[in-house]
Motif scaffolding. Structure first.
Motif, PDB file in Angstrom:
ATOM      1  N   TYR A 185       0.647  -1.244   0.059  1.00  0.00           N
ATOM      2  CA  TYR A 185       0.120  -0.068  -0.085  1.00  0.00           C
ATOM      3  C   TYR A 185       0.920   1.172   0.154  1.00  0.00           C
ATOM      4  N   ALA A 186       2.011   1.372   0.819  1.00  0.00           N
ATOM      5  CA  ALA A 186       2.862   2.441   0.916  1.00  0.00           C
ATOM      6  C   ALA A 186       3.599   2.740  -0.452  1.00  0.00           C
ATOM      7  N   LYS A 187       3.905   1.643  -1.099  1.00  0.00           N
ATOM      8  CA  LYS A 187       4.593   1.508  -2.259  1.00  0.00           C
ATOM      9  C   LYS A 187       3.602   2.269  -3.304  1.00  0.00           C
ATOM     10  N   ASN A 188       2.412   1.847  -3.436  1.00  0.00           N
ATOM     11  CA  ASN A 188       1.478   2.286  -4.314  1.00  0.00           C
ATOM     12  C   ASN A 188       1.246   3.691  -4.293  1.00  0.00           C
ATOM     13  N   LYS A 205       7.156   6.593   2.079  1.00  0.00           N
ATOM     14  CA  LYS A 205       8.228   5.997   2.807  1.00  0.00           C
ATOM     15  C   LYS A 205       8.320   6.195   4.200  1.00  0.00           C
ATOM     16  N   VAL A 206       7.211   6.504   4.883  1.00  0.00           N
ATOM     17  CA  VAL A 206       7.014   6.667   6.116  1.00  0.00           C
ATOM     18  C   VAL A 206       5.932   6.006   6.867  1.00  0.00           C
ATOM     19  N   LEU A 207       5.718   5.183   7.713  1.00  0.00           N
ATOM     20  CA  LEU A 207       4.746   4.816   8.620  1.00  0.00           C
ATOM     21  C   LEU A 207       4.569   5.253   9.931  1.00  0.00           C
ATOM     22  N   ILE A 208       3.566   5.690  10.401  1.00  0.00           N
ATOM     23  CA  ILE A 208       3.281   6.347  11.870  1.00  0.00           C
ATOM     24  C   ILE A 208       2.634   5.212  12.481  1.00  0.00           C
ATOM     25  N   ARG A 209       3.415   4.935  13.746  1.00  0.00           N
ATOM     26  CA  ARG A 209       2.745   3.774  14.662  1.00  0.00           C
ATOM     27  C   ARG A 209       2.535   4.395  16.123  1.00  0.00           C
ATOM     28  N   HIS A 227       8.617  -5.623  15.584  1.00  0.00           N
ATOM     29  CA  HIS A 227       8.354  -6.763  14.552  1.00  0.00           C
ATOM     30  C   HIS A 227       7.737  -6.278  13.397  1.00  0.00           C
ATOM     31  N   LEU A 228       6.621  -5.544  13.359  1.00  0.00           N
ATOM     32  CA  LEU A 228       5.859  -4.940  12.361  1.00  0.00           C
ATOM     33  C   LEU A 228       6.860  -4.101  11.355  1.00  0.00           C
ATOM     34  N   ALA A 229       7.598  -3.344  12.221  1.00  0.00           N
ATOM     35  CA  ALA A 229       8.439  -2.250  11.551  1.00  0.00           C
ATOM     36  C   ALA A 229       9.431  -3.058  10.785  1.00  0.00           C
ATOM     37  N   GLN A 230      10.103  -3.819  11.419  1.00  0.00           N
ATOM     38  CA  GLN A 230      11.097  -4.685  10.737  1.00  0.00           C
ATOM     39  C   GLN A 230      10.686  -5.539   9.517  1.00  0.00           C
ATOM     40  N   THR A 231       9.395  -6.198   9.675  1.00  0.00           N
ATOM     41  CA  THR A 231       8.853  -6.673   8.477  1.00  0.00           C
ATOM     42  C   THR A 231       8.676  -5.862   7.212  1.00  0.00           C
ATOM     43  N   ASN A 232       8.035  -4.682   7.752  1.00  0.00           N
ATOM     44  CA  ASN A 232       7.634  -3.716   6.655  1.00  0.00           C
ATOM     45  C   ASN A 232       8.937  -3.122   6.034  1.00  0.00           C
ATOM     46  N   SER A 233       9.962  -3.166   6.827  1.00  0.00           N
ATOM     47  CA  SER A 233      11.133  -2.625   6.040  1.00  0.00           C
ATOM     48  C   SER A 233      11.871  -3.848   5.125  1.00  0.00           C
ATOM     49  N   SER A 241       9.974  -3.987   1.974  1.00  0.00           N
ATOM     50  CA  SER A 241      10.012  -3.001   1.178  1.00  0.00           C
ATOM     51  C   SER A 241      11.551  -2.665   0.663  1.00  0.00           C
ATOM     52  N   GLY A 242      12.154  -3.702   0.838  1.00  0.00           N
ATOM     53  CA  GLY A 242      13.456  -3.514   0.607  1.00  0.00           C
ATOM     54  C   GLY A 242      14.169  -2.282   0.966  1.00  0.00           C
ATOM     55  N   GLY A 243      13.911  -2.209   2.323  1.00  0.00           N
ATOM     56  CA  GLY A 243      14.687  -1.081   3.333  1.00  0.00           C
ATOM     57  C   GLY A 243      14.099   0.421   2.806  1.00  0.00           C
ATOM     58  N   GLU A 244      12.864   0.507   1.965  1.00  0.00           N
ATOM     59  CA  GLU A 244      12.468   1.744   1.750  1.00  0.00           C
ATOM     60  C   GLU A 244      11.642   2.261   2.619  1.00  0.00           C
ATOM     61  N   LEU A 245      10.787   1.441   3.411  1.00  0.00           N
ATOM     62  CA  LEU A 245       9.739   1.858   4.486  1.00  0.00           C
ATOM     63  C   LEU A 245      10.491   2.176   5.822  1.00  0.00           C
ATOM     64  N   GLU A 246      10.444   3.426   6.325  1.00  0.00           N
ATOM     65  CA  GLU A 246      10.694   3.533   7.656  1.00  0.00           C
ATOM     66  C   GLU A 246       9.471   3.713   8.530  1.00  0.00           C
ATOM     67  N   THR A 247       9.554   3.354   9.933  1.00  0.00           N
ATOM     68  CA  THR A 247       8.393   3.414  10.820  1.00  0.00           C
ATOM     69  C   THR A 247       8.795   4.491  11.832  1.00  0.00           C
TER      70      THR A 247
END
Length: 161
Positions: free
Chosen positions: A76-79, A83-87, A100-106, A109-115
């Protein structure tokens, strides 16, 4: 433009969620609050109802957009080209799950998504949507837990008021 996604079930949106949304809106140019359509859960409110509630309670925050999605948050973030999620974090117990979620999302996303983690205001540290639903189901007072609009919808859903 600095854009972040705040994904969640929001079943229902609580004052704790709203606290995170307001604070995140001061840190980013745009916040996309995204309601997850999770087929593994049976929510009280439909995705459409949750989107409507969020639109109502965030209408005074100009840089907040409400959306919905299903599937992986990383996709969803890629679409959305974000590049940033808020939690939000309420307590130490949340951190383990959220990390765990943040690391999985990273990873996905190939390291493109930060939390970015925001700690919930102490006034809301005890608050969860499931607790609010339970209190409302017994017609208890949820006025300090959710915005009035959401409280009305909850009581209505449970056949109160």
């Amino acid at each position: 433009m600095r854009v972040a996604i705040y994904p969640g079930s929001f079943d229902p949106v609580t004052n704790g969620h709203l606290d995170i949304i307001k604070r995140a809106s001061g840190l980013f140019d745009k916040i996309i609050v995204s309601v997850l359509n999770n087929s593994a859960k049976t929510p009280l409110f439909s995705v459409e109802e949750r989107v409507k509630m969020l639109e109502e309670v965030t209408k005074e925050i100009p840089n907040v957009e409400v959306d919905s999605f299903s599937g992986l948050t990383s996709d969803y973030a890629k679409n959305k080209d974000v590049k940033v999620l808020i939690r939000g974090l309420r307590a130490v117990t949340d951190f383990d799950y959220e990390l765990h979620l943040a690391q999985t999302n990273s990873l996905l996303s190939g390291g493109e998504l930060e939390t970015v983690f925001l700690t919930t205001d102490l006034a809301y540290s005890f608050l969860s949507a499931s607790t609010v639903r339970e209190i409302a189901s017994f017609n208890g007072d949820i006025s300090k837990c959710v915005p009035d609009y959401v409280a009305d919808k909850l009581y209505e859903k449970y056949g109160h008021k």
